[in-house]
Design an enzyme around this catalytic site. Structure first.
Site, PDB file in Angstrom:
ATOM      1  N   TYR A  17       3.059  -2.985  -4.368  1.00  0.00           N
ATOM      2  CA  TYR A  17       2.433  -1.699  -3.828  1.00  0.00           C
ATOM      3  C   TYR A  17       1.435  -1.801  -2.862  1.00  0.00           C
ATOM      4  O   TYR A  17       1.238  -1.630  -1.473  1.00  0.00           O
ATOM      5  CB  TYR A  17       1.966  -0.750  -5.045  1.00  0.00           C
ATOM      6  CG  TYR A  17       1.835   0.707  -4.554  1.00  0.00           C
ATOM      7  CD1 TYR A  17       2.808   1.652  -4.486  1.00  0.00           C
ATOM      8  CD2 TYR A  17       0.588   1.006  -3.876  1.00  0.00           C
ATOM      9  CE1 TYR A  17       2.786   2.950  -3.903  1.00  0.00           C
ATOM     10  CE2 TYR A  17       0.229   2.292  -3.726  1.00  0.00           C
ATOM     11  CZ  TYR A  17       1.279   3.360  -3.684  1.00  0.00           C
ATOM     12  OH  TYR A  17       0.818   4.627  -3.191  1.00  0.00           O
ATOM     13  N   HIS A  21       1.323  -1.477   1.400  1.00  0.00           N
ATOM     14  CA  HIS A  21       0.327  -0.386   1.957  1.00  0.00           C
ATOM     15  C   HIS A  21      -0.806  -1.210   2.963  1.00  0.00           C
ATOM     16  O   HIS A  21      -1.262  -0.584   3.937  1.00  0.00           O
ATOM     17  CB  HIS A  21      -0.410   0.521   1.001  1.00  0.00           C
ATOM     18  CG  HIS A  21       0.433   1.593   0.431  1.00  0.00           C
ATOM     19  ND1 HIS A  21       1.426   1.303  -0.417  1.00  0.00           N
ATOM     20  CD2 HIS A  21       0.345   3.058   1.004  1.00  0.00           C
ATOM     21  CE1 HIS A  21       2.186   2.485  -0.579  1.00  0.00           C
ATOM     22  NE2 HIS A  21       1.505   3.510   0.235  1.00  0.00           N
ATOM     23  N   TYR A  40      -7.079   9.002   4.296  1.00  0.00           N
ATOM     24  CA  TYR A  40      -6.233   9.033   3.119  1.00  0.00           C
ATOM     25  C   TYR A  40      -6.401   7.588   2.267  1.00  0.00           C
ATOM     26  O   TYR A  40      -6.379   6.609   2.861  1.00  0.00           O
ATOM     27  CB  TYR A  40      -4.723   8.674   3.867  1.00  0.00           C
ATOM     28  CG  TYR A  40      -3.550   8.927   2.887  1.00  0.00           C
ATOM     29  CD1 TYR A  40      -3.560   9.222   1.565  1.00  0.00           C
ATOM     30  CD2 TYR A  40      -2.225   8.892   3.519  1.00  0.00           C
ATOM     31  CE1 TYR A  40      -2.481   9.273   0.734  1.00  0.00           C
ATOM     32  CE2 TYR A  40      -1.165   9.079   2.778  1.00  0.00           C
ATOM     33  CZ  TYR A  40      -1.332   9.406   1.491  1.00  0.00           C
ATOM     34  OH  TYR A  40      -0.198   9.480   0.738  1.00  0.00           O
ATOM     35  N   TRP A  75      10.406   4.891   4.879  1.00  0.00           N
ATOM     36  CA  TRP A  75       9.321   4.480   4.222  1.00  0.00           C
ATOM     37  C   TRP A  75       9.469   5.026   2.603  1.00  0.00           C
ATOM     38  O   TRP A  75       9.596   4.190   1.939  1.00  0.00           O
ATOM     39  CB  TRP A  75       7.926   5.260   4.647  1.00  0.00           C
ATOM     40  CG  TRP A  75       6.744   4.592   3.633  1.00  0.00           C
ATOM     41  CD1 TRP A  75       6.353   5.353   2.783  1.00  0.00           C
ATOM     42  CD2 TRP A  75       6.160   3.514   3.674  1.00  0.00           C
ATOM     43  NE1 TRP A  75       5.239   4.785   2.116  1.00  0.00           N
ATOM     44  CE2 TRP A  75       5.037   3.688   2.754  1.00  0.00           C
ATOM     45  CE3 TRP A  75       6.140   2.495   4.628  1.00  0.00           C
ATOM     46  CZ2 TRP A  75       4.264   2.589   2.739  1.00  0.00           C
ATOM     47  CZ3 TRP A  75       5.269   1.400   4.501  1.00  0.00           C
ATOM     48  CH2 TRP A  75       4.089   1.574   3.333  1.00  0.00           C
ATOM     49  N   TRP A  76      10.205   6.028   2.256  1.00  0.00           N
ATOM     50  CA  TRP A  76      10.403   6.541   0.940  1.00  0.00           C
ATOM     51  C   TRP A  76      11.489   5.681   0.394  1.00  0.00           C
ATOM     52  O   TRP A  76      11.472   5.295  -0.685  1.00  0.00           O
ATOM     53  CB  TRP A  76      10.978   8.008   1.013  1.00  0.00           C
ATOM     54  CG  TRP A  76       9.951   8.924   1.185  1.00  0.00           C
ATOM     55  CD1 TRP A  76       8.275   8.987   1.124  1.00  0.00           C
ATOM     56  CD2 TRP A  76       9.964  10.357   1.363  1.00  0.00           C
ATOM     57  NE1 TRP A  76       7.795   9.942   1.248  1.00  0.00           N
ATOM     58  CE2 TRP A  76       8.707  11.024   1.431  1.00  0.00           C
ATOM     59  CE3 TRP A  76      11.139  11.057   1.304  1.00  0.00           C
ATOM     60  CZ2 TRP A  76       8.540  12.160   1.529  1.00  0.00           C
ATOM     61  CZ3 TRP A  76      11.016  12.550   1.549  1.00  0.00           C
ATOM     62  CH2 TRP A  76       9.526  13.261   1.582  1.00  0.00           C
TER      63      TRP A  76
END
Length: 103
Positions: A17, A21, A40, A75-76
């Site tokens: 993860y 990112h 963010y 992306w999802w």
């Protein structure tokens, strides 16, 4: 306006993860910024695998509201194998209520 929400990472995928990112697609970053999303940050509770996200936004649209765009859908789909996702690959996301803020 500041917005917070939580998602859930599948066990054993913390490093993957973070890697994904760290290598966020430039076009996704541009899309977020163009839609008023900035500052963010995502935190991980390693005991529960809960991801806690906070983002500053101009207006009423969050990153989770951009699902109609092709880049967000891509992306999802890219992330769906390592986190809890809905049938459309969007992350299962729960809004959080602010109960305290200190300036």
């Amino acid at each position: 306006m500041k917005l917070a929400f939580k998602m859930k990472l599948k066990p054993g995928f913390k490093d993957e993860y973070k890697k994904r990112h760290d290598e966020i697609w430039p076009e996704l970053k541009v899309l977020l910024k163009e839609n008023g999303i900035s500052d963010y940050t995502i935190f991980l509770d390693e005991e529960t695998n809960i991801l806690f996200a906070v983002q500053q936004q101009d207006g009423n649209q969050s990153s989770q509201d951009l699902g109609q765009t092709a880049i967000v859908q891509k992306w999802w789909a890219y992330m769906a194998d390592i986190m809890e996702a809905n049938a459309d690959n969007s992350p299962v996301s729960k809004p959080l209520v602010e109960v305290f803020h200190m300036d």
